[in-house]
Design a protein around this motif. Structure first.
Motif, PDB file in Angstrom:
ATOM      1  N   UNK A 130      -4.048 -35.848  -6.672  1.00  0.00           N
ATOM      2  CA  UNK A 130      -3.500 -36.868  -7.562  1.00  0.00           C
ATOM      3  C   UNK A 130      -2.981 -36.201  -8.827  1.00  0.00           C
ATOM      4  N   UNK A 131      -2.039 -36.892  -9.447  1.00  0.00           N
ATOM      5  CA  UNK A 131      -1.411 -36.397 -10.660  1.00  0.00           C
ATOM      6  C   UNK A 131      -1.689 -37.382 -11.790  1.00  0.00           C
ATOM      7  N   UNK A 132      -2.184 -36.869 -12.912  1.00  0.00           N
ATOM      8  CA  UNK A 132      -2.337 -37.686 -14.123  1.00  0.00           C
ATOM      9  C   UNK A 132      -1.154 -37.428 -15.043  1.00  0.00           C
ATOM     10  N   UNK A 133      -0.672 -38.469 -15.698  1.00  0.00           N
ATOM     11  CA  UNK A 133       0.503 -38.292 -16.552  1.00  0.00           C
ATOM     12  C   UNK A 133       0.448 -39.256 -17.728  1.00  0.00           C
ATOM     13  N   UNK A 134       1.232 -38.947 -18.737  1.00  0.00           N
ATOM     14  CA  UNK A 134       1.449 -39.867 -19.847  1.00  0.00           C
ATOM     15  C   UNK A 134       2.946 -40.034 -20.057  1.00  0.00           C
ATOM     16  N   UNK A 135       3.328 -41.229 -20.454  1.00  0.00           N
ATOM     17  CA  UNK A 135       4.687 -41.498 -20.907  1.00  0.00           C
ATOM     18  C   UNK A 135       4.633 -41.632 -22.430  1.00  0.00           C
ATOM     19  N   UNK A 153       9.421 -45.431 -20.088  1.00  0.00           N
ATOM     20  CA  UNK A 153       9.839 -44.163 -20.676  1.00  0.00           C
ATOM     21  C   UNK A 153       9.483 -43.044 -19.705  1.00  0.00           C
ATOM     22  N   UNK A 154      10.180 -41.906 -19.767  1.00  0.00           N
ATOM     23  CA  UNK A 154       9.921 -40.803 -18.830  1.00  0.00           C
ATOM     24  C   UNK A 154       8.547 -40.186 -19.049  1.00  0.00           C
ATOM     25  N   UNK A 155       8.130 -39.387 -18.072  1.00  0.00           N
ATOM     26  CA  UNK A 155       6.863 -38.678 -18.172  1.00  0.00           C
ATOM     27  C   UNK A 155       6.965 -37.608 -19.251  1.00  0.00           C
ATOM     28  N   UNK A 156       5.958 -37.565 -20.129  1.00  0.00           N
ATOM     29  CA  UNK A 156       5.932 -36.598 -21.221  1.00  0.00           C
ATOM     30  C   UNK A 156       5.058 -35.384 -20.890  1.00  0.00           C
ATOM     31  N   UNK A 157       3.926 -35.642 -20.255  1.00  0.00           N
ATOM     32  CA  UNK A 157       3.018 -34.561 -19.853  1.00  0.00           C
ATOM     33  C   UNK A 157       2.397 -34.914 -18.513  1.00  0.00           C
ATOM     34  N   UNK A 158       2.124 -33.889 -17.701  1.00  0.00           N
ATOM     35  CA  UNK A 158       1.502 -34.106 -16.406  1.00  0.00           C
ATOM     36  C   UNK A 158       0.365 -33.114 -16.221  1.00  0.00           C
ATOM     37  N   UNK A 214       8.327 -30.467 -11.805  1.00  0.00           N
ATOM     38  CA  UNK A 214       8.844 -30.830 -13.127  1.00  0.00           C
ATOM     39  C   UNK A 214       9.178 -32.320 -13.148  1.00  0.00           C
ATOM     40  N   UNK A 215       9.245 -32.882 -14.338  1.00  0.00           N
ATOM     41  CA  UNK A 215       9.698 -34.259 -14.533  1.00  0.00           C
ATOM     42  C   UNK A 215      10.711 -34.259 -15.663  1.00  0.00           C
ATOM     43  N   UNK A 216      11.799 -35.025 -15.481  1.00  0.00           N
ATOM     44  CA  UNK A 216      12.860 -35.020 -16.493  1.00  0.00           C
ATOM     45  C   UNK A 216      13.037 -36.398 -17.121  1.00  0.00           C
ATOM     46  N   UNK A 217      13.961 -36.463 -18.065  1.00  0.00           N
ATOM     47  CA  UNK A 217      14.154 -37.702 -18.806  1.00  0.00           C
ATOM     48  C   UNK A 217      14.977 -38.726 -18.050  1.00  0.00           C
TER      49      UNK A 217
END
Length: 1031
Positions: free
Chosen positions: A730-735, A710-715, A682-685
């Motif tokens: 590897x992990x792809x993410x968006x902020x 800004x925090x991670x929004x989706x991973x 999980x990723x939090x704010x």
């Protein structure tokens, strides 16, 4: 009655921009700004010599040096194509680039941009393609003929698109969405500008794609709302955003950050959002808002303007709102189109010849006519050669002669309101025939091909010799919120709020099939793992399950959600489909056998959260191949459902676990099997990533995540085809506005992640290709989808350059390994060992590299990190059970190296914030007689005892004695907290009756703050409060 204003510019008596009145501002080689201007003249002469003297706009084609952003007087040139290995070279002032080492700008020719892709993919992510564009801005024709090249804006990127070759080149440099652009008459120079923080104006060479000039802080805090370039391409005019607009004129070839002249406009003139130069006089231009047209003249006397009045009372008829303005080719009149289908004609009271010097004052123009051209609103007005051209809301393009007589009309029944008209810079190959669609002149009409763009995101090319409308682009008209990649084909599904669903082949970069849903907009998309179905969630709460190839419905529409569907997902065996909606409900659908065929039916649903649902996730049971379903909400609840026990209209909850104490979890993914234990990520704010045991839901690790604004929004776990190292993931993410990659396993090393700006106004969705070679981002309201090419080797190289083992973590400490903070940490670490053996003991001591786990909270607090009791338990358990799965034994002590990692991963990502404390006092306090926010001493003590993690009176007294009791004299190595009898008197003496945020921070906690009045506060290393840090 005219409104006029005058501002004196920074000009010399010769009318040239005054770069320096004294020869003091010199570059490193001693050249002054005057020599720069001479150099510019030489460059212009060389450009004319190279390209010949063209007519009109091409006469002064610029081949300007690449001025450095810092404003240095030395022009910097890139190497010629034969000298790439020599790197960037300094161009000699003596040879003017004629020695063979000229820049790419010097040798650039039309069409060379797409001849060969020389860009090395040096970054982990490189922009490869952009779908969609900003339909509120103009689309320009750069080339027409064998090469058809157009220019448009997609979010913060200007795209040069080779239509026939199906290629794109991206002009990247803005950090905000581009708000306006303009193109020189010869199509070589492109100027783009944006609005927002750190707004820029960038001038590009469209032949080479190189930014030749960047103007910083042109309109600080407001950015640019409109921009225009003179016909000779020497000057730019800009208008700022905001209420009080500022107009500036720039000679962009000069290395200065100041405009030649500027003026402020009055707010009652309305928001000026369009401007254009007089093609026959670069010292004159016009701008307009919906209600006011303003004429400008600049020169030695500065920038002056005239704002003539025109309303419904002027001619006794409705005027409408102004759309665009243009100068008549006879040079004595100006024209403005209106929403009432009329053309306002402005005449100069004192016309002059173009050969005369510009006058000292602006022309006193006034509206002399209001010509009714048609009933429908005019949206575009331009003058091309000897024609006046209009575009309207019905998609019609009309050509008029100088007397406003209709020459011809081009119209296509399915074209929406015209947004821009851009003519080819070369005549058509064949002799153009007369258009037969609407001809009112007896003479054959001849014009060039042109590009139309409409407000409904359609771009068409009109071939005037055949009156053929060729659709060049047809993109989403509203926000693009949903994308999904096919599980084994190079297909991307794109859904828009306008109901348009398309499937795009991202290898061939072309659309394959589309379908329009008129009832509602598409909010989310998902392919099933087998690739046969595509599920779509809509804004009206409906769910459609479609055939993945034809996009035809596989079953009837479902509508069991009471709000827009925000998430949708298939189980691994394609037997279940789950959705989440804005009403905090999870709905499950099941694939069943009916009448010998498989179909979908609604199973059950429930309101399992009381705050927005951030993620739904299917997985596989550890002891079987049965699917498991989880949902994560902003209420900090992780809910797992028992699908096997669920029945019609009854969804069974198996577990409900609270994941966070203070932070809000934002996204969820299954962690790759990198060890014996299985985890949920999980990723939090608070910029933290956490690993939870998939069975017990116990937090096993807390790690510092990417910190990119800004925090991670989706991973998403990036699919990998790496057979050499199956453990490499590897992990792809968006902020909020960026897309990035993270090397797994996550350990808090900042060098193992990288992020790039993708959609400044917000990213709405993320998808990864089945082979992991591409990442796709959807920009929501910017109506674009971006395709990013992945280069994992570049990310691995960056991580290696960041150092191995503890080197990256040492750099995260204040001062690094050699700093005072690290030395203090070592002292605390060894002091704990001394205390363990007894402070007063005289026996020989055996120094160890480890300390007991029970001492972790003491050192954390000594270093300025004050974790809650729950956080302390998480930290101790993280170390205690770190080897339990592998060895079956608990860890009882921790080394200094492991403690540093634990400290960095658990402490707040941006330190303790004074703003956060002040916000707490805003909520809990009241205004005293001095107007300060204060909390009563008794109320504060009551809050500490009863709110949050409860404290006993003895615990509170011990804490306060520790904080306050040892300050006057100091006596021992640590405060004496054994005698609590004097605590009430100490509290009353040391703590005032009214407590402000500053008193609480400096006098009670003893932490320094960046306030002048608190200079007496003593600094404690490692316990700093940063005024500008984020919380």
């Amino acid at each position: 009655m005219d409104e006029s204003s005058e501002v004196v510019p920074e000009l010399t008596t010769e009318g040239r921009p005054k770069v320096s009145s004294e020869p003091t501002d010199t570059s490193e080689d001693g050249h002054t700004a005057q020599m720069d201007m001479l150099l510019e003249e030489d460059l212009l002469a060389a450009a004319r010599e190279k390209e010949g003297t063209a007519e009109g706009a091409g006469a002064d084609t610029l081949l300007s040096p690449l001025w450095p952003p810092s404003g240095l007087r030395i022009p910097i040139y890139l190497p010629s194509p034969g000298c790439e290995e020599q790197g960037v070279q300094q161009w000699s002032r003596d040879d003017h680039g004629r020695d063979g080492s000229a820049s790419l700008v010097w040798v650039a020719t039309p069409g060379m941009l797409f001849q060969e892709d020389k860009q090395n993919k040096l970054h982990p992510l490189s922009l490869s393609w952009v779908l969609g564009y900003n339909s509120s801005l103009a689309v320009h024709s750069l080339m027409d003929g064998e090469d058809r090249v157009i220019l448009y804006v997609s979010s913060h990127t200007a795209v040069i698109h080779d239509v026939l070759g199906n290629r794109q080149y991206h002009l990247q440099g803005h950090t905000n969405a581009i708000s306006c652009l303009c193109v020189s008459e010869d199509r070589r120079w492109v100027a783009t500008a944006d609005r927002g923080p750190d707004a820029l104006i960038i001038v590009w060479d469209s032949f080479s794609g190189i930014p030749v000039r960047t103007i910083f802080e042109s309109h600080p805090g407001e950015g640019v709302s409109a921009i225009a370039i003179s016909r000779d391409a020497k000057y730019l005019a800009t208008i700022s955003g905001g209420t009080a607009q500022r107009v500036c004129v720039w000679k962009w070839t000069l290395p200065t950050e100041k405009p030649m002249c500027s003026t402020e406009l009055r707010p009652e003139f309305g928001y000026q959002d369009f401007m254009i130069f007089n093609p026959q006089n670069p010292h004159e231009f016009v701008s307009n808002s919906k209600t006011q047209v303003i004429f400008y003249l600049w020169g030695d006397a500065g920038l002056q303007y005239s704002a003539p009045l025109l309303n419904s009372e002027t001619f006794g008829t409705v005027v409408g709102h102004f759309s665009q303005s243009a100068f008549h080719f006879n040079n004595s009149q100006a024209l403005t189109g209106t929403s009432a289908g009329k053309l306002a004609v402005w005449d100069a009271a004192d016309p002059y010849s173009p050969s005369r010097e510009p006058q000292a004052k602006p022309h006193s123009r006034k509206a002399t006519k209001l010509v009714p051209l048609q009933k429908d609103s005019l949206t575009v007005l331009t003058v091309f050669e000897s024609c006046i051209v209009t575009g309207d809301v019905k998609g019609r393009v009309k050509f008029y002669n100088g007397q406003l007589q209709v020459l011809t009309c081009y119209h296509h029944g399915k074209v929406g309101p015209i947004r821009s008209i851009s003519f080819s810079n070369t005549p058509p190959g064949a002799s153009p025939a007369c258009s037969t669609s609407c001809i009112t002149s007896s003479q054959p009409f001849v014009t060039r091909n042109f590009i139309l763009s409409t407000s409904d995101a359609t771009v068409l090319r009109v071939a005037t010799d055949t009156t053929n409308f060729e659709k060049v682009m047809d993109e989403a008209k509203q926000a693009v919120n949903a994308i999904a990649c096919h599980p084994w084909q190079a297909l991307l599904a794109v859904g828009s709020r306008c109901g348009l669903l398309r499937v795009w082949d991202y290898q061939q970069t072309k659309y394959l099939v589309s379908r329009v849903f008129t009832e509602a907009g598409i909010q989310c998309l998902c392919y099933d793992p087998e690739g046969y179905f595509l599920a779509a969630g809509f804004t009206d709460g409906s769910v459609h399950i479609l055939d993945a190839i034809s996009l035809q419905s596989s079953c009837k529409e479902f509508k069991f959600s009471h709000g827009p569907v925000t998430h949708i997902s298939f189980s691994h065996d394609s037997e279940y489909l789950a959705t989440a909606d804005e009403k905090y409900a999870v709905t499950v659908y099941k694939r069943v056998l009916q009448n010998g065929s498989r179909c979908w039916e609604h199973l059950a649903g429930m309101h399992s959260h009381y705050k927005p649902i951030r993620s739904i996730l299917f997985g596989v049971q550890l002891d079987s191949h049965e699917p498991r379903l989880l949902s994560l909400g902003e209420d900090r609840q992780l809910v797992e459902y028992d699908l096997k026990s669920s029945s019609k209209d009854h969804l069974v909850v198996l577990h409900r676990d609270r994941l966070e104490q203070f932070a809000v979890p934002l996204c969820l993914a299954w962690y790759p099997q990198l060890s014996t234990e299985s985890f949920i990520l999980t990723a939090n704010n608070h910029y933290k990533m956490k690993l939870y045991n998939t069975t017990t839901k116990m937090c096993r690790k807390t790690l510092l995540g990417p910190t990119y604004g800004s925090p991670l929004e989706k991973i998403r776990i990036l699919p990998t085809t790496n057979t050499m190292d199956p453990q490499k993931h590897y992990l792809a993410y968006i902020t909020k506005d960026k897309v990035g990659l993270q090397i797994l396993p996550v350990d808090g090393n900042p060098h193992k992640s990288s992020a790039f700006l993708c959609h400044p106004d917000g990213v709405s969705d993320l998808a990864t290709s089945f082979d992991g070679h591409y990442i796709f981002t959807a920009g929501g309201n910017d109506c674009t989808v971006m395709k990013w090419e992945v280069n994992l080797n570049a990310l691995d190289a960056a991580a290696s350059l960041g150092g191995e083992n503890l080197i990256p973590f040492y750099n995260l400490l204040d001062g690094g390994r050699g700093g005072e903070f690290f030395r203090e940490l070592e002292d605390y670490f060894y002091y704990v060992q001394l205390r363990g053996h007894g402070i007063d003991s005289l026996e020989p001591r055996q120094v160890s590299t480890h300390i007991p786990l029970e001492e972790i909270p003491s050192i954390m607090r000594a270093m300025g990190f004050y974790p809650s009791e729950e956080k302390i338990e998480e930290m101790i358990n993280e170390v205690k059970f770190s080897k339990y799965v592998d060895t079956g034994e608990q860890v009882t002590k921790i080394s200094l190296e492991d403690f540093i990692k634990l400290y960095i991963n658990h402490r707040p990502a941006f330190g303790l914030s004074m703003k956060k404390i002040q916000r707490a006092f805003q909520v809990l306090g009241y205004d005293n007689e001095n107007g300060d926010k204060v909390i009563d001493r008794g109320v504060l003590l009551s809050l500490l005892l009863c709110t949050g993690e409860h404290m006993t009176e003895d615990e509170l007294a011990q804490c306060l004695i520790t904080l306050l009791g040892n300050r006057p004299g100091g006596g021992g190595s640590e405060p004496d907290t054994s005698d609590l009898a004097g605590a009430p008197a100490l509290i009353e003496e040391e703590i005032p009756a009214e407590i402000t945020a500053e008193i609480f921070t400096a006098d009670i906690l003893g932490l320094p703050i960046a306030e002048p009045e608190r200079k007496r506060t003593e600094k404690k290393d490692g316990s700093l409060i940063y005024e500008d840090s984020e919380s």
